[in-house]
Design a protein around this motif. Sequence first.
Motif, PDB file in Angstrom:
ATOM      1  N   LYS A 187       0.811  -1.212   0.000  1.00 31.20           N
ATOM      2  CA  LYS A 187       0.000   0.000   0.000  1.00 31.20           C
ATOM      3  C   LYS A 187       0.848   1.267   0.000  1.00 31.20           C
ATOM      4  N   GLU A 188       1.850   1.326   0.834  1.00 38.59           N
ATOM      5  CA  GLU A 188       2.678   2.532   0.919  1.00 38.59           C
ATOM      6  C   GLU A 188       3.414   2.793  -0.382  1.00 38.59           C
ATOM      7  N   GLU A 191       0.942   3.972  -3.091  1.00 34.53           N
ATOM      8  CA  GLU A 191       0.553   5.373  -2.932  1.00 34.53           C
ATOM      9  C   GLU A 191       1.667   6.317  -3.383  1.00 34.53           C
TER      10      GLU A 191
END
Length: 218
Positions: A187-188, A191
Amino acid sequence: MSLLRIDSSVLGPYSSSRALADTVVATWAAEHPGAAIVTRDLAADPILPTSWIAAVSGNQTPADQRTPEQAAGLALAAELYDELRSAETIVVATGLYNWGVNQLLKAYIDQVIIGGGLDAGAFLAGKDVALVVTRGGYYGEDGPKAGWDHGVDYLVRIFAEVWGATVTVVERDFTLVGVNPALDGFKEQGEALKAAAEAKADEVGKVLATSYAERLSA
């Protein structure tokens, strides 16, 4: 025409390539309000393989002996070629499908080649193309699928080396993060890649707008 936008994602409003292209075009248009923008959506109005087959065979048939299908295929090829050639700035948005060129975009390119003829040469010389490419997974050199993208090199070769345009690539990986649960651990990174791509799209829109203005004043 001032700007031609070509979309080929099959995901409609959920398309990440369309979202990035929106940014490029909006930034460009902010510098040139009122300039003519034409959009060709290859998912909503696809170029059918049968049309290309008809154009190829029609190109090898005397004009007075062509079938209606051959005549229509050649007319479409000429229309696509003329439309692309008349554009000053081009934005092409596509996703990576099955590690290769989106077949909708490939069919379009094949028809343009028929429309211009093999001797059309670098008919986009001096013009700018923003190639916006998104990929569901990660294809960086430090990842396990480095080298699996067999689409971008082809597209750059066609638009830059064959047709003579100045091509800038805007890329975003990991578009399936947040969609595919198997990628939740990224996820990081996803993003960060999204933010970087959005910033690049805005930057490219400004560069293309400046280039267009310089050509107008030359």
